[in-house]
Write a protein that holds these residues in place. Structure first.
Motif, mmCIF file in Angstrom:
data_model
loop_
_atom_site.group_PDB
_atom_site.id
_atom_site.type_symbol
_atom_site.label_atom_id
_atom_site.label_comp_id
_atom_site.label_asym_id
_atom_site.label_seq_id
_atom_site.Cartn_x
_atom_site.Cartn_y
_atom_site.Cartn_z
ATOM 1 N N LYS A 145 5.686 -1.757 -25.225
ATOM 2 C CA LYS A 145 6.148 -1.354 -26.550
ATOM 3 C C LYS A 145 7.359 -0.432 -26.461
ATOM 4 O O LYS A 145 8.286 -0.516 -27.275
ATOM 5 C CB LYS A 145 5.008 -0.663 -27.301
ATOM 6 N N GLU B 67 10.382 -2.608 -25.484
ATOM 7 C CA GLU B 67 10.874 -3.331 -26.663
ATOM 8 C C GLU B 67 11.677 -2.408 -27.578
ATOM 9 O O GLU B 67 12.773 -2.764 -28.044
ATOM 10 C CB GLU B 67 9.688 -3.925 -27.427
ATOM 11 N N LYS B 68 11.143 -1.212 -27.831
ATOM 12 C CA LYS B 68 11.826 -0.271 -28.730
ATOM 13 C C LYS B 68 13.164 0.187 -28.160
ATOM 14 O O LYS B 68 14.176 0.240 -28.878
ATOM 15 C CB LYS B 68 10.932 0.935 -28.999
#
Length: 469
Positions: free
Chosen positions: A406, A409-410
């Motif tokens: 996550k 991705e960010k």
């Protein structure tokens, strides 16, 4: 017959051989140990580099220090051999010369220079901020800011490094050297025990990037030369001297897969994330899959370098069988190679960002190319490099000590979408400063000229002293 003039062995006691009165020259791969051993004995070199630092060692040996001839261009071997054996390379003999250790942490080399009575210059291949931290370790320890007391202590500020009082945290210290829980740790003691003073320093950086830290360093070492980015300087100097000479920055141990350039040619402008963690970084299966799914979920195009020896098990053993998702070749939105021609990749119009281990060479190459970075440092100076990239130079994001899909991705979307204009602007401005620094009249070009003149003066002074002994 050749056999009458030669002797072939499988291995030799090199130090004794180089010290032998019969030796008049050394044809070498320019590994740094071999180069220093030859320098110590005053033996001229014929340079035939193979990989790694050997290319730049050879370049300096032939074109800067003038202690030998290059052997990597065919067809001029006899002339080169004659130049060496005529004695034109005996610049660093025990009676006259400049001794250039590559690091302050190789203190025994500096001791040798003092013993034989020649000046010494320290050449640091790491960043100025990393070098300054290493020299500040005794002060950090004396102020009881080391050791580190567990994970909860990692974000504590280190306030005893001049110029970094509000920047440096425990987790930004060189990993495996300064991030220790015991001040008797051998790696930490190596830094404190091996450091030496020197008459001058050479650093692979430029004033416009690390000026404030260079100012701090010059309070201790007034004669400090910032001549970087060296890979760009070597390309610009022949042009300024009107020489028809080219420089290739490739010094890879791995075979470059140039098919990735053809793939990049087909991608939109600044749409691709280049991913490479250097020649040493290793990853576990869990880590590599977190990265893989983070990339996939970001929906961005990527070019990922995955070395054949980069995947390891929990015990650190290389895993030879790669998951099918990571096999070399084209993917849905990406391309995987074992190794890439990094400078060419970073200069490609399709590259929009670089996910890097923050090794200093990779950092400088990205800066020159004007490519923003996501930093995932592995060890040593990479920790502080990544901190400066994100918090001081504002050229990217720091992802150290994190491995989560996550967050991957960010950060990819932050760098390439949400904050794209901000990072592209700052990277382009720094790239222009970097390129200007190595041009005629630029800060690094002028420092290189000053260094050459300084070496000449030191050599002449030393020769005069030797004449009276």
């Amino acid at each position: 017959m050749v056999a009458e003039r030669g002797c072939i062995v499988k291995w030799a006691p090199q130090l004794q051989v180089l010290a032998h009165p019969a030796i008049g020259g050394f044809w070498t791969h320019c590994g740094w140990n071999s180069t220093l051993e030859s320098v110590s004995e005053g033996v001229p070199l014929i340079c035939w580099p193979f990989f790694g630092d050997q290319n730049i060692n050879a370049r300096y040996a032939t074109d800067v220090w003038k202690i030998g001839a290059n052997g990597w261009n065919r067809g001029k071997g006899n002339k080169r051999k004659n130049n060496v054996f005529e004695g034109k390379g005996r610049y660093l003999s025990k009676q006259r010369g400049i001794f250039i250790p590559i690091s302050s942490q190789l203190g025994f080399i500096h001791d040798v220079a003092i013993e034989v009575g020649i000046p010494s210059i320290q050449f640091h291949t790491s960043s100025a901020c990393s070098m300054w931290i290493s020299h500040s370790v005794p002060h950090i320890v004396a102020a009881n800011q080391l050791p580190i007391n567990g994970e909860e202590d990692m974000d504590r500020l280190i306030t005893t490094v001049p110029g970094m009082e509000n920047i440096l945290r425990c987790r930004d210290l060189p990993k495996k050297f300064c991030q220790v829980d015991d001040i008797t740790n051998p790696s930490l003691l190596m830094i404190t025990n091996e450091m030496r003073e020197a008459e001058s320093l050479i650093l692979n950086t430029f004033e416009e990037l690390e000026g404030p830290i260079l100012s701090q360093i010059r309070t201790r070492y007034p004669t400090t030369y910032a001549i970087g980015p060296i890979h760009e300087l070597l390309k610009s100097k022949p042009e300024s001297m009107n020489k028809q000479e080219s420089y290739s920055g490739s010094n890879s141990v791995w075979q470059e897969d140039r098919s990735c350039l053809e793939w990049l040619d087909k991608q939109p402008l600044k749409s691709v994330l280049y991913v490479s963690f250097g020649s040493i970084t290793s990853m576990t299966r869990d880590q590599i899959f977190e990265f893989w799914y983070g990339l996939a979920n970001s929906k961005k195009r990527f070019l990922w370098v995955i070395r054949p020896d980069s995947l390891v098990d929990e015990d650190g053993n290389v895993v030879e069988k790669f998951p099918v998702e990571l096999e070399v070749g084209p993917k849905e939105r990406g391309y995987v190679v074992n190794w890439a021609p990094q400078e060419e990749v970073l200069a490609h119009k399709a590259i929009g960002a670089f996910w890097t281990h923050s090794g200093w060479n990779s950092t400088l190459e990205s800066i020159v190319a004007g490519v923003p970075m996501i930093c995932w440092p592995y060890f040593s100076d990479q920790q502080v490099n990544s901190r400066f990239v994100s918090e001081v130079w504002k050229l990217g994001l720091d992802m150290k000590d994190t491995c989560d899909r996550k967050i991957v991705e960010k950060m990819v979307n932050d760098l390439m979408v949400d904050r794209k204009e901000e990072f592209v602007k700052s990277a382009a401005e720094m790239a222009e400063l970097a390129r200007n620094s190595v041009q005629e009249g630029g800060s690094s070009s002028c420092d290189l000229d000053s260094l050459i003149e300084g070496i000449k003066r030191m050599s002449m002074k030393h020769a005069k002293v030797g004449a009276y002994i």
